[in-house]
Every structure is written in structure tokens, then in C-alpha cells.
Design a protein around this motif. Structure first.
Motif, PDB file in Angstrom:
ATOM      1  N   SER A 151      28.335  -9.390  -6.539  1.00 28.37           N
ATOM      2  CA  SER A 151      27.729 -10.429  -7.363  1.00 28.37           C
ATOM      3  C   SER A 151      27.517  -9.938  -8.785  1.00 28.37           C
ATOM      4  O   SER A 151      26.959  -8.861  -9.007  1.00 28.37           O
ATOM      5  CB  SER A 151      26.389 -10.857  -6.759  1.00 28.37           C
ATOM      6  OG  SER A 151      25.665 -11.663  -7.663  1.00 28.37           O
ATOM      7  N   ALA A 152      27.970 -10.739  -9.751  1.00 31.67           N
ATOM      8  CA  ALA A 152      27.765 -10.367 -11.152  1.00 31.67           C
ATOM      9  C   ALA A 152      26.302 -10.507 -11.541  1.00 31.67           C
ATOM     10  O   ALA A 152      25.879  -9.980 -12.569  1.00 31.67           O
ATOM     11  CB  ALA A 152      28.626 -11.233 -12.057  1.00 31.67           C
ATOM     12  N   TRP A 210      35.734 -15.729 -10.020  1.00 32.83           N
ATOM     13  CA  TRP A 210      34.851 -16.681  -9.346  1.00 32.83           C
ATOM     14  C   TRP A 210      35.283 -16.760  -7.882  1.00 32.83           C
ATOM     15  O   TRP A 210      36.475 -16.930  -7.591  1.00 32.83           O
ATOM     16  CB  TRP A 210      34.944 -18.061  -9.992  1.00 32.83           C
ATOM     17  CG  TRP A 210      34.358 -18.117 -11.365  1.00 32.83           C
ATOM     18  CD1 TRP A 210      34.983 -17.828 -12.537  1.00 32.83           C
ATOM     19  CD2 TRP A 210      33.015 -18.484 -11.709  1.00 32.83           C
ATOM     20  NE1 TRP A 210      34.117 -17.981 -13.593  1.00 32.83           N
ATOM     21  CE2 TRP A 210      32.904 -18.387 -13.115  1.00 32.83           C
ATOM     22  CE3 TRP A 210      31.904 -18.889 -10.967  1.00 32.83           C
ATOM     23  CZ2 TRP A 210      31.725 -18.671 -13.796  1.00 32.83           C
ATOM     24  CZ3 TRP A 210      30.722 -19.179 -11.644  1.00 32.83           C
ATOM     25  CH2 TRP A 210      30.636 -19.074 -13.029  1.00 32.83           C
ATOM     26  N   LEU A 212      30.200 -16.109  -9.725  1.00 35.05           N
ATOM     27  CA  LEU A 212      30.868 -15.080 -10.511  1.00 35.05           C
ATOM     28  C   LEU A 212      30.643 -13.713  -9.869  1.00 35.05           C
ATOM     29  O   LEU A 212      29.513 -13.372  -9.495  1.00 35.05           O
ATOM     30  CB  LEU A 212      30.340 -15.082 -11.945  1.00 35.05           C
ATOM     31  CG  LEU A 212      31.097 -14.200 -12.947  1.00 35.05           C
ATOM     32  CD1 LEU A 212      32.543 -14.675 -13.100  1.00 35.05           C
ATOM     33  CD2 LEU A 212      30.387 -14.213 -14.308  1.00 35.05           C
ATOM     34  N   ALA A 213      31.719 -12.944  -9.733  1.00 37.36           N
ATOM     35  CA  ALA A 213      31.622 -11.656  -9.061  1.00 37.36           C
ATOM     36  C   ALA A 213      32.579 -10.653  -9.686  1.00 37.36           C
ATOM     37  O   ALA A 213      33.568 -11.013 -10.338  1.00 37.36           O
ATOM     38  CB  ALA A 213      31.943 -11.814  -7.573  1.00 37.36           C
ATOM     39  N   TRP A 214      32.262  -9.379  -9.464  1.00 39.69           N
ATOM     40  CA  TRP A 214      33.178  -8.300  -9.807  1.00 39.69           C
ATOM     41  C   TRP A 214      34.023  -8.018  -8.568  1.00 39.69           C
ATOM     42  O   TRP A 214      33.498  -7.695  -7.512  1.00 39.69           O
ATOM     43  CB  TRP A 214      32.430  -7.036 -10.223  1.00 39.69           C
ATOM     44  CG  TRP A 214      31.767  -7.123 -11.564  1.00 39.69           C
ATOM     45  CD1 TRP A 214      30.439  -7.342 -11.823  1.00 39.69           C
ATOM     46  CD2 TRP A 214      32.400  -6.980 -12.836  1.00 39.69           C
ATOM     47  NE1 TRP A 214      30.219  -7.355 -13.183  1.00 39.69           N
ATOM     48  CE2 TRP A 214      31.403  -7.130 -13.830  1.00 39.69           C
ATOM     49  CE3 TRP A 214      33.722  -6.748 -13.239  1.00 39.69           C
ATOM     50  CZ2 TRP A 214      31.679  -7.045 -15.185  1.00 39.69           C
ATOM     51  CZ3 TRP A 214      34.001  -6.662 -14.605  1.00 39.69           C
ATOM     52  CH2 TRP A 214      32.993  -6.809 -15.549  1.00 39.69           C
ATOM     53  N   PRO A 229      24.982 -10.697 -16.730  1.00 41.67           N
ATOM     54  CA  PRO A 229      25.734 -10.098 -15.620  1.00 41.67           C
ATOM     55  C   PRO A 229      25.699  -8.575 -15.671  1.00 41.67           C
ATOM     56  O   PRO A 229      25.610  -7.978 -16.759  1.00 41.67           O
ATOM     57  CB  PRO A 229      27.151 -10.632 -15.832  1.00 41.67           C
ATOM     58  CG  PRO A 229      27.236 -10.956 -17.291  1.00 41.67           C
ATOM     59  CD  PRO A 229      25.861 -11.424 -17.666  1.00 41.67           C
ATOM     60  N   HIS A 252      37.855 -16.715 -16.606  1.00 41.98           N
ATOM     61  CA  HIS A 252      37.975 -15.889 -15.405  1.00 41.98           C
ATOM     62  C   HIS A 252      38.563 -16.722 -14.274  1.00 41.98           C
ATOM     63  O   HIS A 252      38.184 -17.885 -14.086  1.00 41.98           O
ATOM     64  CB  HIS A 252      36.613 -15.334 -14.987  1.00 41.98           C
ATOM     65  CG  HIS A 252      35.908 -14.595 -16.086  1.00 41.98           C
ATOM     66  ND1 HIS A 252      36.449 -13.488 -16.701  1.00 41.98           N
ATOM     67  CD2 HIS A 252      34.708 -14.827 -16.697  1.00 41.98           C
ATOM     68  CE1 HIS A 252      35.612 -13.052 -17.637  1.00 41.98           C
ATOM     69  NE2 HIS A 252      34.560 -13.854 -17.663  1.00 41.98           N
ATOM     70  N   ALA A 265      29.235  -2.132 -11.369  1.00 46.44           N
ATOM     71  CA  ALA A 265      30.039  -2.577 -10.228  1.00 46.44           C
ATOM     72  C   ALA A 265      30.887  -1.429  -9.694  1.00 46.44           C
ATOM     73  O   ALA A 265      31.041  -1.273  -8.474  1.00 46.44           O
ATOM     74  CB  ALA A 265      30.920  -3.745 -10.642  1.00 46.44           C
ATOM     75  N   TRP A 268      33.755  -8.136  -3.182  1.00 51.16           N
ATOM     76  CA  TRP A 268      33.218  -8.908  -4.295  1.00 51.16           C
ATOM     77  C   TRP A 268      31.744  -8.562  -4.469  1.00 51.16           C
ATOM     78  O   TRP A 268      30.943  -8.732  -3.551  1.00 51.16           O
ATOM     79  CB  TRP A 268      33.359 -10.403  -4.046  1.00 51.16           C
ATOM     80  CG  TRP A 268      34.761 -10.843  -3.769  1.00 51.16           C
ATOM     81  CD1 TRP A 268      35.911 -10.345  -4.305  1.00 51.16           C
ATOM     82  CD2 TRP A 268      35.172 -11.901  -2.888  1.00 51.16           C
ATOM     83  NE1 TRP A 268      37.004 -11.008  -3.824  1.00 51.16           N
ATOM     84  CE2 TRP A 268      36.582 -11.973  -2.943  1.00 51.16           C
ATOM     85  CE3 TRP A 268      34.480 -12.791  -2.069  1.00 51.16           C
ATOM     86  CZ2 TRP A 268      37.315 -12.899  -2.210  1.00 51.16           C
ATOM     87  CZ3 TRP A 268      35.199 -13.718  -1.320  1.00 51.16           C
ATOM     88  CH2 TRP A 268      36.597 -13.772  -1.404  1.00 51.16           C
ATOM     89  N   SER A 318      30.571  -3.788 -15.800  1.00 52.99           N
ATOM     90  CA  SER A 318      31.622  -3.325 -14.895  1.00 52.99           C
ATOM     91  C   SER A 318      31.340  -1.912 -14.401  1.00 52.99           C
ATOM     92  O   SER A 318      31.689  -1.568 -13.266  1.00 52.99           O
ATOM     93  CB  SER A 318      32.978  -3.378 -15.596  1.00 52.99           C
ATOM     94  OG  SER A 318      32.992  -2.528 -16.737  1.00 52.99           O
ATOM     95  N   LEU A 347      36.312  -9.478 -13.244  1.00 50.64           N
ATOM     96  CA  LEU A 347      35.457 -10.657 -13.063  1.00 50.64           C
ATOM     97  C   LEU A 347      36.262 -11.836 -12.526  1.00 50.64           C
ATOM     98  O   LEU A 347      37.283 -12.221 -13.111  1.00 50.64           O
ATOM     99  CB  LEU A 347      34.787 -11.041 -14.383  1.00 50.64           C
ATOM    100  CG  LEU A 347      33.493 -10.306 -14.759  1.00 50.64           C
ATOM    101  CD1 LEU A 347      33.034 -10.719 -16.144  1.00 50.64           C
ATOM    102  CD2 LEU A 347      32.398 -10.568 -13.718  1.00 50.64           C
TER     103      LEU A 347
END
Length: 305
Positions: free
Chosen positions: A292-293, A247, A268-270, A213, A179, A219, A290, A216, A245
Motif C-alpha cells: 500500500s502506498a 493501481w 495505489l500501491a508499490w 505516499p 500510473h 517499499a 503489492w 519507493s 507505482l
């Protein structure tokens, strides 16, 4: 891309030296507070750090080798170890000034002496023959990166002409577990004549990836809820992209009360992109959030006016 450091000229005299020492101590003290509460625009941009003679000599030797490899002329200045209070990184700063008035600045990692940034100051030479173009910029930039021991894969993430900088910008985005790490990676900037205008290498520490995580779909639900609450969905040409995904360094885009500098660690984030026409007749307004995953909280984002 902007020059990272203004030239700081040496000044003499007991009074001035005393003032500089006091300023350094004040910056260090203020910086400690900033570290505890997070950096703001009212805090010092940099703070002086102690450095031994051996450390300075090693940095100077490495700086000279890099300068010669990149065709930077002039002799190196005294080495100064500093801390970028906003970015949260330490570096050894070396400046070069040639007899012809050409100048450059270099930041090196204090431990490895690897280049963090190299910037040749001043406008490009208009008399240079145009030898770098869209088809060969990547290959030339890769050779520069490899000569400095910087990671540069076969295919760059981006190759584009930067008119403001007067150079071809070739970049390789860092990847963590497949990612992209936004803002991290290597960039080499070349003038049309083939001179290295700048080199930057950024590697930010990362937090552990969440064990479980959020998917999706979750998210996307969170993103749609915000878009509905803010009435973006009612705007002309509204569109929402699929979560991706990435960073990121959390910032204060969504919560302005947070510190002005982004967090020191990548998380790590969506990433979700929204676009809509905010004012009739204007170009589409783009907002990226963003999530947070780990728990779906908003870590920040960015927008275009």
C-alpha cells in the motif's frame, strides 16, 4: 481469454419457472450476505436484477447496433439484467444466435449502454484469409474500439497472438494520474481473418490517492524484509525489481483468509517483483507483491509456478 457467460437456454413450465424464481431470490439473498463479508467461491456467480421494459428496449437497441457494427449475425435474445457477484458489477446481458448456428454474448453498462464485453463464441473460421498480423493488428483494433466509443490511444500497451483464443489480442491499459491500473482498460481481439472475436472494457472505481505516499525506498525496505524472512534471498538466481507505482484491487494472495474476489476499489500501491529458482532445474519462480502506498501494508499480489 475465456468466454464470460455460458449460454443459458430458456425453459418453460410452471414448475421450472417457480424454481427459477426461487433460485433468483436465493441468489439475491446469498449475494447480499456475500456483499457484506466478501464474495467466496461458494457464493453464486451472478444474481438476477429487476429491469423495466424501457430499459430492456434501450439495451436491445444498443446491442443490435453494436452487433451490426462488429458483423455479428442473428437476432438478439430478451435482455436480462444481472449482477456479477464476484466482480461487483451490474450489466445487461444480450445473446445472439444466427440461423447458421453462430452465437455471441454481449454485456452492456446498464446506465450508458456502453459495451463491457462482447464475445463471439466458437472456434475461428479456418477458411478465413490471413489479413491481420503483428504490423497491422493495432490499427485495426483501434478502429474497432473507436467505433464503439472506447478509449484507445495511438500506441497500445500490448499486441500479441493468443493461440488458445485464436486471435490477435490488442490492449490499452488504463492510466490514473500517470500510473497503470492493473486489469483495467480496453482489449480488442481479432482473428487472422479480421473478424472481431471479443471486445472488453473495464473501468474500476478507485479510492483517493494517499496525500503522502510512502517513498519507493520504504517499499524496497519492506520488500527486502519479506524476502529475507521467507529465505527467498538465499535461493539461486534471486533478484528483486525496483518498486513501481500501480493501481490494484487488493486480493487474498498474501492473506488467504480474505474473500476470494478482489476488492471493489482500486488502490495505489508499490508493486515489487521477486524472482528465484525454487527447485533446481526449474524455471525461475516469480512473485509480485503489492505494498500500500498509504501505509506499506501488503495488499496482495500474484505468482507464477
Amino acid at each position: 481469454m475465456n468466454d464470460h457467460f455460458p449460454l443459458r437456454r430458456a425453459r418453460g413450465g410452471r414448475v421450472l419457472c417457480g424454481l427459477l424464481v426461487c433460485a433468483a431470490l436465493l441468489a439475491a439473498c446469498t449475494g447480499a450476505t456475500a456483499k457484506d463479508r466478501g464474495w467466496t467461491i461458494h457464493d453464486p456467480q451472478w444474481s438476477a436484477l429487476p429491469q423495466s421494459t424501457a430499459q430492456a428496449t434501450a439495451a436491445r437497441t444498443r446491442a443490435m447496433a453494436i452487433a451490426r457494427a462488429l458483423g455479428i449475425r442473428g437476432e438478439p435474445s430478451a435482455v436480462r439484467r444481472e449482477r456479477d457477484m464476484m466482480a461487483g458489477i451490474d450489466y445487461d446481458l444480450v445473446e445472439f444466435l444466427s440461423a447458421a448456428g453462430e452465437s455471441a454474448q454481449m454485456r452492456l453498462d446498464p446506465e450508458t449502454h456502453a459495451p463491457i464485453s462482447v464475445v463471439r463464441l466458437g472456434p475461428p473460421d479456418p477458411s478465413e484469409p490471413a489479413v491481420v498480423n503483428a504490423s497491422n493488428a493495432a490499427g485495426r483494433a483501434r478502429a474497432v474500439a473507436q467505433s464503439l466509443g472506447l478509449p484507445a490511444g495511438a500506441e497500445p500497451s500490448s499486441v500479441k497472438w493468443d493461440d488458445a483464443f485464436g486471435a490477435w489480442a490488442v490492449s490499452w491499459t488504463r492510466s490514473i494520474d500517470g500510473h497503470p491500473a492493473l486489469g483495467d482498460g480496453v482489449e480488442v481481439d481479432l482473428t487472422r481473418g479480421g473478424r472481431v472475436k471479443a471486445v472488453t472494457a473495464t473501468t474500476t472505481p478507485s479510492a483517493p490517492a494517499p496525500a503522502n505516499p510512502i517513498p519507493s525506498e520504504r517499499a524496497a525496505e519492506l520488500a527486502t524484509a519479506i524476502a529475507t524472512e521467507r529465505a527467498w534471498t538465499a535461493k539461486p538466481d534471486y533478484a528483486r525489481g525496483d518498486p513501481e507505482l500501480v493501481w490494484v484491487r487488493a486480493n487474498n494472495f498474501w492473506e488467504p483468509a480474505k474473500p476470494d474476489a478482489p476488492e471493489a476499489l482500486l488502490r495505489l500501491a508499490w508493486s515489487v517483483r521477486f524472482s528465484f529458482v525454487a527447485i533446481a532445474g526449474d524455471e525461475p519462480h516469480v512473485i509480485v507483491l503489492w505494498f500500500s502506498a498509504a501505509d506499506g501494508s501488503v495488499l496482495g499480489g500474484n505468482e507464477t509456478a
